[in-house]
Design an enzyme around this catalytic site. Structure first.
Site, PDB file in Angstrom:
ATOM      1  N   ASP A  62      11.759  50.897 125.571  1.00  0.00           N
ATOM      2  CA  ASP A  62      11.227  49.922 124.606  1.00  0.00           C
ATOM      3  C   ASP A  62      10.840  48.691 125.402  1.00  0.00           C
ATOM      4  OD1 ASP A  62      10.665  48.052 122.684  1.00  0.00           O
ATOM      5  OD2 ASP A  62      12.476  48.423 121.497  1.00  0.00           O
ATOM      6  N   SER A 139      -8.681  45.500 127.778  1.00  0.00           N
ATOM      7  CA  SER A 139      -9.657  45.859 126.736  1.00  0.00           C
ATOM      8  C   SER A 139     -10.930  45.066 126.967  1.00  0.00           C
ATOM      9  CB  SER A 139      -9.063  45.500 125.373  1.00  0.00           C
ATOM     10  OG  SER A 139     -10.040  45.617 124.362  1.00  0.00           O
ATOM     11  N   TYR A 197      -5.079  39.250 119.387  1.00  0.00           N
ATOM     12  CA  TYR A 197      -5.198  40.449 120.235  1.00  0.00           C
ATOM     13  C   TYR A 197      -6.086  40.114 121.438  1.00  0.00           C
ATOM     14  CZ  TYR A 197      -6.277  45.241 121.704  1.00  0.00           C
ATOM     15  OH  TYR A 197      -6.423  46.402 122.437  1.00  0.00           O
ATOM     16  N   GLY A 198      -7.208  39.451 121.193  1.00  0.00           N
ATOM     17  CA  GLY A 198      -8.113  39.074 122.283  1.00  0.00           C
ATOM     18  C   GLY A 198      -7.414  38.176 123.289  1.00  0.00           C
ATOM     19  N   VAL A 199      -6.691  37.173 122.792  1.00  0.00           N
ATOM     20  CA  VAL A 199      -5.989  36.274 123.718  1.00  0.00           C
ATOM     21  C   VAL A 199      -4.956  37.069 124.519  1.00  0.00           C
ATOM     22  CG1 VAL A 199      -4.420  34.292 123.888  1.00  0.00           C
ATOM     23  CG2 VAL A 199      -6.367  34.209 122.311  1.00  0.00           C
ATOM     24  N   LYS A 201      -5.062  40.142 125.478  1.00  0.00           N
ATOM     25  CA  LYS A 201      -5.682  40.967 126.515  1.00  0.00           C
ATOM     26  C   LYS A 201      -6.331  40.116 127.611  1.00  0.00           C
ATOM     27  CE  LYS A 201      -4.474  44.999 124.950  1.00  0.00           C
ATOM     28  NZ  LYS A 201      -3.561  45.873 125.692  1.00  0.00           N
TER      29      LYS A 201
HETATM   30  N1  LIG Z   1      -7.939  52.567 121.172  1.00  0.00           N
HETATM   31  C1  LIG Z   1      -8.880  51.787 121.729  1.00  0.00           C
HETATM   32  O1  LIG Z   1     -10.091  51.883 121.427  1.00  0.00           O
HETATM   33  C2  LIG Z   1      -8.473  50.762 122.757  1.00  0.00           C
HETATM   34  C3  LIG Z   1      -9.479  49.943 123.303  1.00  0.00           C
HETATM   35  C4  LIG Z   1      -9.132  49.021 124.278  1.00  0.00           C
HETATM   36  C5  LIG Z   1      -7.819  48.936 124.705  1.00  0.00           C
HETATM   37  N2  LIG Z   1      -6.861  49.704 124.146  1.00  0.00           N
HETATM   38  C6  LIG Z   1      -5.480  49.568 124.651  1.00  0.00           C
HETATM   39  O2  LIG Z   1      -5.008  50.865 125.038  1.00  0.00           O
HETATM   40  C7  LIG Z   1      -3.575  50.925 124.882  1.00  0.00           C
HETATM   41  C8  LIG Z   1      -3.193  52.103 124.019  1.00  0.00           C
HETATM   42  O3  LIG Z   1      -3.760  51.915 122.728  1.00  0.00           O
HETATM   43  P1  LIG Z   1      -3.895  53.079 121.656  1.00  0.00           P
HETATM   44  O4  LIG Z   1      -5.233  52.917 121.047  1.00  0.00           O
HETATM   45  O5  LIG Z   1      -3.486  54.367 122.260  1.00  0.00           O
HETATM   46  O6  LIG Z   1      -2.817  52.575 120.576  1.00  0.00           O
HETATM   47  P2  LIG Z   1      -1.722  53.371 119.737  1.00  0.00           P
HETATM   48  O7  LIG Z   1      -2.176  54.739 119.403  1.00  0.00           O
HETATM   49  O8  LIG Z   1      -1.326  52.436 118.644  1.00  0.00           O
HETATM   50  O9  LIG Z   1      -0.515  53.510 120.777  1.00  0.00           O
HETATM   51  C9  LIG Z   1       0.223  52.403 121.178  1.00  0.00           C
HETATM   52  C10 LIG Z   1       1.444  52.889 121.887  1.00  0.00           C
HETATM   53  O10 LIG Z   1       2.203  51.748 122.297  1.00  0.00           O
HETATM   54  C11 LIG Z   1       3.531  51.952 121.877  1.00  0.00           C
HETATM   55  N3  LIG Z   1       4.301  50.733 121.742  1.00  0.00           N
HETATM   56  C12 LIG Z   1       4.086  49.668 120.948  1.00  0.00           C
HETATM   57  N4  LIG Z   1       5.088  48.789 121.074  1.00  0.00           N
HETATM   58  C13 LIG Z   1       5.959  49.314 121.978  1.00  0.00           C
HETATM   59  C14 LIG Z   1       7.188  48.911 122.545  1.00  0.00           C
HETATM   60  N5  LIG Z   1       7.779  47.762 122.206  1.00  0.00           N
HETATM   61  N6  LIG Z   1       7.807  49.702 123.451  1.00  0.00           N
HETATM   62  C15 LIG Z   1       7.243  50.876 123.821  1.00  0.00           C
HETATM   63  N7  LIG Z   1       6.082  51.334 123.301  1.00  0.00           N
HETATM   64  C16 LIG Z   1       5.457  50.551 122.395  1.00  0.00           C
HETATM   65  C17 LIG Z   1       3.418  52.719 120.567  1.00  0.00           C
HETATM   66  O11 LIG Z   1       4.656  53.291 120.212  1.00  0.00           O
HETATM   67  P3  LIG Z   1       5.068  53.599 118.672  1.00  0.00           P
HETATM   68  O12 LIG Z   1       4.444  54.919 118.330  1.00  0.00           O
HETATM   69  O13 LIG Z   1       6.541  53.624 118.720  1.00  0.00           O
HETATM   70  O14 LIG Z   1       4.515  52.483 117.830  1.00  0.00           O
HETATM   71  C18 LIG Z   1       2.356  53.722 120.971  1.00  0.00           C
HETATM   72  O15 LIG Z   1       2.927  54.771 121.701  1.00  0.00           O
HETATM   73  C19 LIG Z   1      -3.178  49.569 124.286  1.00  0.00           C
HETATM   74  O16 LIG Z   1      -2.800  48.711 125.338  1.00  0.00           O
HETATM   75  C20 LIG Z   1      -4.466  49.069 123.641  1.00  0.00           C
HETATM   76  O17 LIG Z   1      -4.471  47.678 123.503  1.00  0.00           O
HETATM   77  C21 LIG Z   1      -7.162  50.617 123.176  1.00  0.00           C
END
Ligand SMILES: NC(=O)c1ccc[n+]([C@@H]2O[C@H](COP(=O)([O-])OP(=O)(O)OC[C@H]3O[C@@H](n4cnc5c(N)ncnc54)[C@H](OP(=O)(O)O)[C@@H]3O)[C@@H](O)[C@H]2O)c1
Length: 244
Positions: A62, A139, A197-199, A201
């Protein structure tokens, strides 16, 4: 212990993190750790990959818990001695429709996406071996141009955030000042955008630049490389919630 290569992906029970673990299991010559804050969700993800013939290891992590990070660090140290690949993927985003006050959203988002990532780095960076590779999942929202509140204040912020001499303490102070201003609803007139979120990243990207500089200064012969990555727009629970 020591010769086998180790990869770690935070927040990898679903979404992009899970896909990275899948890819690493196929291509990385070593042990891949799928980590999750929730043991049940983490083990379900491991089982899913096992059904595909892949064999990640699981450990609870975590990123919002100091003790969880330290237990994980100690586990890696005891069982493997170091880390070769670290992907800081865990993050959160509020829905566009979220009704929580902006200041609440800002505190939560900056804590999980920025300060927790920093804590993970502080605990795990000492374990990085020579030639280690680190990825911060940033991002397109982490681009400096996203600092687009009132001018010329925004330009001053962009210049501070991109300064080649910026330190982590100075960056922390900038983030804290954003949070204080957000509490008063004055962040935009001070140059910050209206997106926590922007800030978060932009701050993660600035942190990555500082950390690469520090690797180069403190471990000049170790060939440690850190990249801030934009994965592209990916259809995950996070983006599903963003558009709701
Ligand atoms: N999807 C996009 O288009 C996109 C674009 C740009 C950047 N990103 C970045 O890519 C990364 C992954 O995003 P995603 O789209 O795959 O999001 P997601 O499906 O919501 O997955 C986020 C992951 O982070 C975990 N998490 C959140 N808080 C946590 C904590 N305290 N300890 C451990 N794990 C934690 C979540 O666990 P739980 O299941 O337990 O909540 C989940 O496994 C993020 O950094 C996001 O900002 C995504």
């Amino acid at each position: 212990m020591g010769s086998e290569k180790i990869a770690v992906v935070t927040g990898s029970n679903k979404g992009i993190g899970l896909a990275i673990v899948r890819g690493l299991c196929k291509q990385f010559n070593g042990t891949v750790y799928l980590t999750a804050r929730d043991e049940v969700r983490g083990m379900e993800a491991v089982k899913c990959l096992e059904q595909e013939g892949l064999t990640p290891k699981f450990h609870q992590l975590d990123t919002d818990s100091e003790s969880s990070i330290k237990i994980f660090r100690d586990h890696i140290l005891k069982n493997h001695g170091g880390i070769d690949v670290l992907v800081n993927n865990a993050a959160m985003a509020f829905k566009n429709s979220a009704t929580e006050p902006f200041s609440y959203q800002a505190n939560m988002t900056l804590r999980v996406n920025y300060f927790d990532t920093l804590n993970v780095c502080d605990q795990l960076f000492p374990l990085l071996r020579k030639h280690a590779r680190v990825v911060h999942m940033s991002s397109y929202a982490g681009h400096l141009t996203r600092i687009n509140g009132k001018e010329p204040e925004a330009a001053t912020l962009r210049s501070k955030l991109s300064s080649p001499t910026l330190t982590t303490n100075e960056l922390n102070d900038l983030v804290k000042s954003f949070l204080s201003l957000a509490a008063e609803g004055k962040h935009e007139e001070a140059g910050w955008p209206n997106t926590s979120y922007g800030v978060s990243k932009v701050a993660v990207s600035a942190l990555g630049r500082i950390q690469q500089r520090e690797f180069d200064e403190k471990r000049p012969n170790d060939d440690i490389v850190l990249n801030n990555v934009h994965p592209g727009l990916v259809d995950t629970d996070m983006t599903a919630t963003l558009v709701q």
